[in-house]
Motif scaffolding. Sequence first.
Motif, PDB file in Angstrom:
ATOM      1  N   PRO A  74       0.811  -1.226   0.000  1.00 38.05           N
ATOM      2  CA  PRO A  74       0.000   0.000   0.000  1.00 38.05           C
ATOM      3  C   PRO A  74       0.844   1.276   0.000  1.00 38.05           C
ATOM      4  O   PRO A  74       0.474   2.275  -0.616  1.00 38.05           O
ATOM      5  N   THR A  75       1.989   1.246   0.651  1.00 37.65           N
ATOM      6  CA  THR A  75       2.869   2.415   0.679  1.00 37.65           C
ATOM      7  C   THR A  75       3.456   2.684  -0.706  1.00 37.65           C
ATOM      8  O   THR A  75       3.541   3.838  -1.142  1.00 37.65           O
ATOM      9  N   VAL A  76       3.834   1.631  -1.420  1.00 39.33           N
ATOM     10  CA  VAL A  76       4.336   1.796  -2.788  1.00 39.33           C
ATOM     11  C   VAL A  76       3.229   2.327  -3.687  1.00 39.33           C
ATOM     12  O   VAL A  76       3.465   3.190  -4.539  1.00 39.33           O
ATOM     13  N   LEU A  77       2.009   1.855  -3.496  1.00 38.57           N
ATOM     14  CA  LEU A  77       0.891   2.336  -4.309  1.00 38.57           C
ATOM     15  C   LEU A  77       0.633   3.821  -4.070  1.00 38.57           C
ATOM     16  O   LEU A  77       0.371   4.570  -5.013  1.00 38.57           O
ATOM     17  N   THR A  78       0.713   4.252  -2.835  1.00 37.68           N
ATOM     18  CA  THR A  78       0.539   5.671  -2.525  1.00 37.68           C
ATOM     19  C   THR A  78       1.628   6.496  -3.210  1.00 37.68           C
ATOM     20  O   THR A  78       1.347   7.533  -3.823  1.00 37.68           O
ATOM     21  N   ALA A  79       2.868   6.034  -3.127  1.00 39.82           N
ATOM     22  CA  ALA A  79       3.989   6.734  -3.764  1.00 39.82           C
ATOM     23  C   ALA A  79       3.808   6.751  -5.277  1.00 39.82           C
ATOM     24  O   ALA A  79       4.033   7.782  -5.933  1.00 39.82           O
ATOM     25  N   ARG A  80       3.387   5.639  -5.844  1.00 39.97           N
ATOM     26  CA  ARG A  80       3.160   5.552  -7.289  1.00 39.97           C
ATOM     27  C   ARG A  80       2.096   6.557  -7.717  1.00 39.97           C
ATOM     28  O   ARG A  80       2.252   7.261  -8.714  1.00 39.97           O
ATOM     29  N   GLN A  81       1.013   6.660  -6.961  1.00 35.79           N
ATOM     30  CA  GLN A  81      -0.055   7.593  -7.304  1.00 35.79           C
ATOM     31  C   GLN A  81       0.424   9.043  -7.249  1.00 35.79           C
ATOM     32  O   GLN A  81       0.001   9.874  -8.051  1.00 35.79           O
ATOM     33  N   LYS A  82       1.316   9.351  -6.329  1.00 35.36           N
ATOM     34  CA  LYS A  82       1.865  10.709  -6.264  1.00 35.36           C
ATOM     35  C   LYS A  82       2.699  11.005  -7.503  1.00 35.36           C
ATOM     36  O   LYS A  82       2.648  12.112  -8.053  1.00 35.36           O
ATOM     37  N   LEU A  83       3.467  10.025  -7.953  1.00 38.37           N
ATOM     38  CA  LEU A  83       4.246  10.207  -9.181  1.00 38.37           C
ATOM     39  C   LEU A  83       3.316  10.379 -10.378  1.00 38.37           C
ATOM     40  O   LEU A  83       3.556  11.223 -11.249  1.00 38.37           O
ATOM     41  N   GLU A  84       2.259   9.578 -10.422  1.00 36.21           N
ATOM     42  CA  GLU A  84       1.298   9.674 -11.519  1.00 36.21           C
ATOM     43  C   GLU A  84       0.601  11.043 -11.504  1.00 36.21           C
ATOM     44  O   GLU A  84       0.452  11.685 -12.544  1.00 36.21           O
ATOM     45  N   ALA A  85       0.186  11.484 -10.335  1.00 40.49           N
ATOM     46  CA  ALA A  85      -0.556  12.742 -10.202  1.00 40.49           C
ATOM     47  C   ALA A  85       0.279  13.950 -10.599  1.00 40.49           C
ATOM     48  O   ALA A  85      -0.255  14.940 -11.112  1.00 40.49           O
ATOM     49  N   THR A  86       1.576  13.891 -10.386  1.00 40.36           N
ATOM     50  CA  THR A  86       2.456  15.014 -10.725  1.00 40.36           C
ATOM     51  C   THR A  86       3.044  14.885 -12.131  1.00 40.36           C
ATOM     52  O   THR A  86       3.877  15.702 -12.532  1.00 40.36           O
ATOM     53  N   GLY A  87       2.640  13.860 -12.870  1.00 38.72           N
ATOM     54  CA  GLY A  87       3.076  13.715 -14.256  1.00 38.72           C
ATOM     55  C   GLY A  87       4.420  13.046 -14.444  1.00 38.72           C
ATOM     56  O   GLY A  87       4.964  13.045 -15.546  1.00 38.72           O
ATOM     57  N   LEU A  88       4.958  12.445 -13.395  1.00 38.47           N
ATOM     58  CA  LEU A  88       6.269  11.799 -13.504  1.00 38.47           C
ATOM     59  C   LEU A  88       6.189  10.329 -13.914  1.00 38.47           C
ATOM     60  O   LEU A  88       7.213   9.726 -14.242  1.00 38.47           O
ATOM     61  N   LEU A  89       4.987   9.753 -13.887  1.00 34.45           N
ATOM     62  CA  LEU A  89       4.839   8.330 -14.185  1.00 34.45           C
ATOM     63  C   LEU A  89       3.493   8.082 -14.845  1.00 34.45           C
ATOM     64  O   LEU A  89       2.475   8.637 -14.430  1.00 34.45           O
ATOM     65  N   ARG A  90       3.518   7.244 -15.859  1.00 36.05           N
ATOM     66  CA  ARG A  90       2.280   6.748 -16.487  1.00 36.05           C
ATOM     67  C   ARG A  90       2.300   5.243 -16.308  1.00 36.05           C
ATOM     68  O   ARG A  90       3.316   4.593 -16.576  1.00 36.05           O
ATOM     69  N   THR A  91       1.189   4.682 -15.870  1.00 36.62           N
ATOM     70  CA  THR A  91       1.109   3.259 -15.555  1.00 36.62           C
ATOM     71  C   THR A  91       0.096   2.588 -16.470  1.00 36.62           C
ATOM     72  O   THR A  91      -1.017   3.097 -16.647  1.00 36.62           O
ATOM     73  N   TYR A  92       0.487   1.440 -17.026  1.00 36.54           N
ATOM     74  CA  TYR A  92      -0.365   0.680 -17.932  1.00 36.54           C
ATOM     75  C   TYR A  92      -0.442  -0.765 -17.456  1.00 36.54           C
ATOM     76  O   TYR A  92       0.576  -1.360 -17.127  1.00 36.54           O
ATOM     77  N   ARG A  93      -1.642  -1.319 -17.446  1.00 35.48           N
ATOM     78  CA  ARG A  93      -1.857  -2.709 -17.065  1.00 35.48           C
ATOM     79  C   ARG A  93      -1.966  -3.539 -18.344  1.00 35.48           C
ATOM     80  O   ARG A  93      -2.642  -3.135 -19.284  1.00 35.48           O
ATOM     81  N   GLN A  94      -1.296  -4.690 -18.360  1.00 39.78           N
ATOM     82  CA  GLN A  94      -1.326  -5.565 -19.531  1.00 39.78           C
ATOM     83  C   GLN A  94      -1.477  -7.010 -19.088  1.00 39.78           C
ATOM     84  O   GLN A  94      -1.127  -7.370 -17.966  1.00 39.78           O
ATOM     85  N   ASN A  95      -1.986  -7.835 -19.991  1.00 40.37           N
ATOM     86  CA  ASN A  95      -2.104  -9.278 -19.766  1.00 40.37           C
ATOM     87  C   ASN A  95      -1.447 -10.012 -20.914  1.00 40.37           C
ATOM     88  O   ASN A  95      -1.498  -9.565 -22.052  1.00 40.37           O
ATOM     89  N   ASP A  96      -0.833 -11.125 -20.592  1.00 42.58           N
ATOM     90  CA  ASP A  96      -0.305 -12.024 -21.609  1.00 42.58           C
ATOM     91  C   ASP A  96      -0.347 -13.439 -21.022  1.00 42.58           C
ATOM     92  O   ASP A  96      -0.825 -13.612 -19.896  1.00 42.58           O
ATOM     93  N   PRO A  97       0.132 -14.446 -21.727  1.00 39.13           N
ATOM     94  CA  PRO A  97       0.063 -15.813 -21.185  1.00 39.13           C
ATOM     95  C   PRO A  97       0.749 -15.985 -19.826  1.00 39.13           C
ATOM     96  O   PRO A  97       0.390 -16.869 -19.049  1.00 39.13           O
ATOM     97  N   SER A  98       1.711 -15.131 -19.513  1.00 40.51           N
ATOM     98  CA  SER A  98       2.390 -15.226 -18.206  1.00 40.51           C
ATOM     99  C   SER A  98       1.564 -14.617 -17.080  1.00 40.51           C
ATOM    100  O   SER A  98       1.899 -14.768 -15.917  1.00 40.51           O
ATOM    101  N   GLY A  99       0.527 -13.869 -17.436  1.00 38.79           N
ATOM    102  CA  GLY A  99      -0.321 -13.246 -16.427  1.00 38.79           C
ATOM    103  C   GLY A  99      -0.382 -11.745 -16.583  1.00 38.79           C
ATOM    104  O   GLY A  99       0.077 -11.169 -17.573  1.00 38.79           O
ATOM    105  N   GLU A 100      -0.940 -11.119 -15.574  1.00 41.13           N
ATOM    106  CA  GLU A 100      -1.086  -9.667 -15.589  1.00 41.13           C
ATOM    107  C   GLU A 100       0.207  -9.008 -15.123  1.00 41.13           C
ATOM    108  O   GLU A 100       0.864  -9.507 -14.205  1.00 41.13           O
ATOM    109  N   TRP A 101       0.549  -7.898 -15.747  1.00 40.66           N
ATOM    110  CA  TRP A 101       1.742  -7.160 -15.376  1.00 40.66           C
ATOM    111  C   TRP A 101       1.538  -5.687 -15.676  1.00 40.66           C
ATOM    112  O   TRP A 101       0.589  -5.315 -16.354  1.00 40.66           O
ATOM    113  N   LEU A 102       2.418  -4.860 -15.156  1.00 40.53           N
ATOM    114  CA  LEU A 102       2.321  -3.414 -15.336  1.00 40.53           C
ATOM    115  C   LEU A 102       3.519  -2.882 -16.112  1.00 40.53           C
ATOM    116  O   LEU A 102       4.626  -3.408 -15.998  1.00 40.53           O
TER     117      LEU A 102
END
Length: 172
Positions: A74-102
């Motif tokens: 949860p702490t990493v998620l909070t930090a990630r959201q702060k990076l996303e909110a300030t425009g420093l990070l864009r996050t994409y969710r993907q699926n393939d045969p190995s499973g879900e990944w970001l």
Amino acid sequence: MPKEEPSLTPKTGFIVPKMLPLSAADQTVLAQLYLPLTGPLAYSLYAALQGLQRDSGPRETHATLLSSLNVDLPTVLTARQKLEATGLLRTYRQNDPSGEWLLYHLQAPMTAAQFLADDLLSVLLLDAVGESRFKQLAAMFTPATPDLSHATEVTANLLSVFHIDSEKVTHT
């Protein structure tokens, strides 16, 4: 604190594609302008993700981030959201045969001038650091303007220093 994403676990994989290296000016903007907004953990997450950039190869797992930052998910998620909110990070969710990944796509910080001209970010920074420090930061990133009212410019121009073969010039 954000709610934990239901499918995100320490075993969830991620990839950080390479971006151009940040300049010293970019690093200064990150440390002086973004850090007061995002906090030290998000700043550290950005640095950790920079260190995990690669063109190809196996995916990292979030356990890598948790262990290197010594925090929980949860702490990493909070930090990630702060990076996303300030425009420093864009996050994409993907699926393939190995499973879900970001895919974590790091973004270069704005220039200091862009940051300070942005209404939302500059007001957030003002709230975070106070008026006195905000003025110091604004002055730090404002270039000096010399008084040239009594000066005569003697700068050489391109063609007075370099000679160009007219036969090689196809367009003026």
